[in-house]
Design a protein around this motif. Structure first.
Motif, PDB file in Angstrom:
ATOM      1  N   ALA A 122      -1.505 -17.023 -71.979  1.00 15.45           N
ATOM      2  CA  ALA A 122      -1.960 -18.144 -72.679  1.00 15.45           C
ATOM      3  C   ALA A 122      -1.726 -19.343 -72.202  1.00 15.45           C
ATOM      4  N   ALA A 123      -0.550 -19.508 -71.224  1.00 15.94           N
ATOM      5  CA  ALA A 123      -0.158 -20.662 -70.847  1.00 15.94           C
ATOM      6  C   ALA A 123       0.394 -20.425 -69.314  1.00 15.94           C
ATOM      7  N   ASP A 124      -0.494 -21.014 -68.293  1.00 12.19           N
ATOM      8  CA  ASP A 124      -0.387 -20.758 -66.936  1.00 12.19           C
ATOM      9  C   ASP A 124       1.083 -21.208 -66.306  1.00 12.19           C
ATOM     10  N   GLY A 125       1.914 -20.492 -65.944  1.00 15.13           N
ATOM     11  CA  GLY A 125       3.126 -21.246 -65.280  1.00 15.13           C
ATOM     12  C   GLY A 125       4.318 -20.675 -66.261  1.00 15.13           C
ATOM     13  N   TYR A 126       4.154 -20.485 -67.423  1.00 13.37           N
ATOM     14  CA  TYR A 126       5.225 -20.295 -68.266  1.00 13.37           C
ATOM     15  C   TYR A 126       5.586 -18.870 -68.215  1.00 13.37           C
ATOM     16  N   ILE A 127       6.981 -18.622 -68.280  1.00 12.67           N
ATOM     17  CA  ILE A 127       7.676 -17.293 -68.224  1.00 12.67           C
ATOM     18  C   ILE A 127       7.793 -16.866 -69.811  1.00 12.67           C
ATOM     19  N   GLY A 128       7.128 -15.814 -70.222  1.00  6.88           N
ATOM     20  CA  GLY A 128       7.080 -15.376 -71.611  1.00  6.88           C
ATOM     21  C   GLY A 128       8.314 -14.655 -71.981  1.00  6.88           C
ATOM     22  N   LEU A 129       9.419 -15.413 -71.493  1.00  4.96           N
ATOM     23  CA  LEU A 129      10.655 -14.672 -71.961  1.00  4.96           C
ATOM     24  C   LEU A 129      11.786 -15.783 -71.998  1.00  4.96           C
ATOM     25  N   THR A 130      12.354 -15.869 -73.401  1.00 13.49           N
ATOM     26  CA  THR A 130      13.301 -16.784 -73.874  1.00 13.49           C
ATOM     27  C   THR A 130      14.556 -16.518 -73.177  1.00 13.49           C
ATOM     28  N   LEU A 131      15.014 -17.131 -72.340  1.00 11.70           N
ATOM     29  CA  LEU A 131      16.285 -16.920 -71.068  1.00 11.70           C
ATOM     30  C   LEU A 131      17.167 -18.067 -71.409  1.00 11.70           C
ATOM     31  N   SER A 132      18.452 -17.615 -71.798  1.00  7.82           N
ATOM     32  CA  SER A 132      19.460 -18.806 -71.610  1.00  7.82           C
ATOM     33  C   SER A 132      19.936 -18.816 -70.031  1.00  7.82           C
ATOM     34  N   LYS A 133      20.614 -19.902 -69.872  1.00 10.25           N
ATOM     35  CA  LYS A 133      21.238 -19.988 -68.414  1.00 10.25           C
ATOM     36  C   LYS A 133      22.256 -19.104 -68.371  1.00 10.25           C
ATOM     37  N   THR A 134      23.033 -18.525 -69.386  1.00 10.89           N
ATOM     38  CA  THR A 134      24.088 -17.515 -69.190  1.00 10.89           C
ATOM     39  C   THR A 134      23.491 -16.380 -68.959  1.00 10.89           C
ATOM     40  N   ASP A 135      22.135 -15.617 -69.610  1.00  6.95           N
ATOM     41  CA  ASP A 135      21.699 -14.488 -69.087  1.00  6.95           C
ATOM     42  C   ASP A 135      21.314 -14.776 -67.740  1.00  6.95           C
ATOM     43  N   LEU A 136      20.422 -15.848 -67.347  1.00  3.32           N
ATOM     44  CA  LEU A 136      19.996 -15.931 -65.970  1.00  3.32           C
ATOM     45  C   LEU A 136      21.032 -15.742 -65.024  1.00  3.32           C
ATOM     46  N   LEU A 138       7.077 -22.806 -64.614  1.00  5.27           N
ATOM     47  CA  LEU A 138       6.946 -22.752 -63.218  1.00  5.27           C
ATOM     48  C   LEU A 138       5.905 -23.876 -62.756  1.00  5.27           C
ATOM     49  N   ARG A 139       6.039 -25.194 -62.158  1.00  6.57           N
ATOM     50  CA  ARG A 139       5.132 -26.097 -61.990  1.00  6.57           C
ATOM     51  C   ARG A 139       4.740 -26.003 -60.743  1.00  6.57           C
ATOM     52  N   ASN A 140       5.269 -25.460 -59.596  1.00  8.39           N
ATOM     53  CA  ASN A 140       4.827 -25.318 -58.328  1.00  8.39           C
ATOM     54  C   ASN A 140       5.302 -23.956 -57.775  1.00  8.39           C
ATOM     55  N   ILE A 141       4.475 -23.161 -58.061  1.00 14.38           N
ATOM     56  CA  ILE A 141       4.678 -21.643 -57.597  1.00 14.38           C
ATOM     57  C   ILE A 141       4.784 -21.466 -56.195  1.00 14.38           C
ATOM     58  N   GLN A 142       3.901 -22.154 -55.131  1.00 15.01           N
ATOM     59  CA  GLN A 142       4.106 -21.888 -53.950  1.00 15.01           C
ATOM     60  C   GLN A 142       5.073 -22.670 -53.255  1.00 15.01           C
ATOM     61  N   ALA A 143       5.732 -23.840 -53.904  1.00 19.25           N
ATOM     62  CA  ALA A 143       6.877 -24.288 -53.536  1.00 19.25           C
ATOM     63  C   ALA A 143       8.165 -23.510 -53.626  1.00 19.25           C
ATOM     64  N   LEU A 144       8.065 -22.878 -54.914  1.00 20.95           N
ATOM     65  CA  LEU A 144       9.050 -22.014 -55.190  1.00 20.95           C
ATOM     66  C   LEU A 144       9.272 -20.856 -54.338  1.00 20.95           C
ATOM     67  N   LYS A 145       8.067 -20.397 -53.812  1.00 24.07           N
ATOM     68  CA  LYS A 145       8.136 -19.129 -52.735  1.00 24.07           C
ATOM     69  C   LYS A 145       8.744 -19.681 -51.458  1.00 24.07           C
ATOM     70  N   ILE A 146       8.674 -20.799 -51.163  1.00 28.79           N
ATOM     71  CA  ILE A 146       9.050 -21.210 -50.082  1.00 28.79           C
ATOM     72  C   ILE A 146      10.604 -21.176 -50.149  1.00 28.79           C
ATOM     73  N   VAL A 147      11.238 -21.726 -51.167  1.00 22.29           N
ATOM     74  CA  VAL A 147      12.614 -21.836 -51.671  1.00 22.29           C
ATOM     75  C   VAL A 147      13.125 -20.441 -51.513  1.00 22.29           C
ATOM     76  N   ALA A 148      12.434 -19.532 -52.179  1.00 20.02           N
ATOM     77  CA  ALA A 148      12.790 -18.314 -52.247  1.00 20.02           C
ATOM     78  C   ALA A 148      13.416 -17.369 -51.028  1.00 20.02           C
ATOM     79  N   GLU A 149      12.844 -18.139 -50.013  1.00 23.76           N
ATOM     80  CA  GLU A 149      13.104 -17.811 -48.568  1.00 23.76           C
ATOM     81  C   GLU A 149      14.140 -18.449 -47.985  1.00 23.76           C
ATOM     82  N   GLU A 150      14.669 -19.635 -48.652  1.00 26.61           N
ATOM     83  CA  GLU A 150      15.766 -20.219 -47.877  1.00 26.61           C
ATOM     84  C   GLU A 150      17.082 -19.607 -47.973  1.00 26.61           C
TER      85      GLU A 150
END
Length: 229
Positions: free
Chosen positions: A169-183, A216-228
């Motif tokens: 229903a909202a492109d880019g949103y992760i449908g999971l309420t996640l605290s930084k502790t859990d992350l 996630l505002r920029n998925i393509q850029a995140l994919k690049i970071v995910a390979e760093e």
């Protein structure tokens, strides 16, 4: 933990892969369990009773790693939980499981689950593929811990969670309420490290945080970071 009979919508892993005629047996042998947010229903090291299927809500599967918690996976509607205790000797659960929000589960005992596997070859086949997928994902996460920077691991994990819990229903949103502790427990690092790295991703315009919701505002850029590295 409240238990009661309840109608099944046949959306869970077991119902989806069993013969239609077998659903009557499932109805006779299942128990519905309702959980509050934060309520644990599997304790690490307790005797294996059976397996659970998420009817609604979200569950975290976790275990102790020294003095810290490590989150192994998250489970949503339809997913199986407790299968890590289904082994040839099936003595204890190697993990714990806790509801992250009000959750409803379907439970079947181990003997009935094994009977279902013998009667329903498609269920056995799909469970084998599921175990293979879990093993591959686990190996990938282990590899990431060695070769990726913390920010790269966070980006990779956010992309994975978006694939698993993306909000249609909202492109880019992760449908999971996640605290930084859990992350942090999911990635295998500290809260402080996640806080700093997420701040960098926000500053770069790749991620937006709204409370505990992640966009996630920029998925393509995140994919690049995910390979760093």
């Amino acid at each position: 933990m409240k238990k009661k009979a309840h109608n099944c919508d046949h959306s869970c892993f077991m119902c989806r892969h069993t013969l239609e005629d077998w659903r009557g047996q499932i109805a006779l042998n299942r128990t519905t369990i309702k959980l509050r947010k934060g309520q644990q229903f599997i304790a690490e090291g307790e005797a294996v009773k059976g397996v659970f299927f998420v009817q609604s809500g979200i569950v975290k599967v976790h275990r102790r790693w020294g003095e810290k918690e490590m989150i192994v996976r998250f489970a949503k509607k339809g997913d199986i939980v407790g299968h890590r205790g289904v082994t040839s000797h099936h003595d204890v659960y190697p993990i714990a499981a806790t509801a992250l929000e009000p959750t409803e589960l379907c439970f079947v005992d181990l003997n009935f689950f094994f009977l279902s596997l013998r009667v329903n070859p498609t269920l056995s086949y799909q469970l084998m593929l599921f175990y293979a997928d879990e093993l591959q994902l686990s190996e990938q996460r282990m590899c990431n811990n060695v070769r990726l920077s913390v920010k790269g691991r966070i980006a990779w994990s956010l992309l994975l969670l978006y694939r698993l819990f993306g909000d249609a229903a909202a492109d880019g949103y992760i449908g999971l309420t996640l605290s930084k502790t859990d992350l942090a427990a999911y990635i295998g690092t500290t809260y402080e490290t996640v806080y700093r790295a997420m701040g960098e991703l926000v500053a770069q315009g790749l991620v937006v945080l709204k409370g505990k919701k992640i966009f996630l505002r920029n998925i393509q850029a995140l994919k690049i970071v995910a390979e760093e590295s």
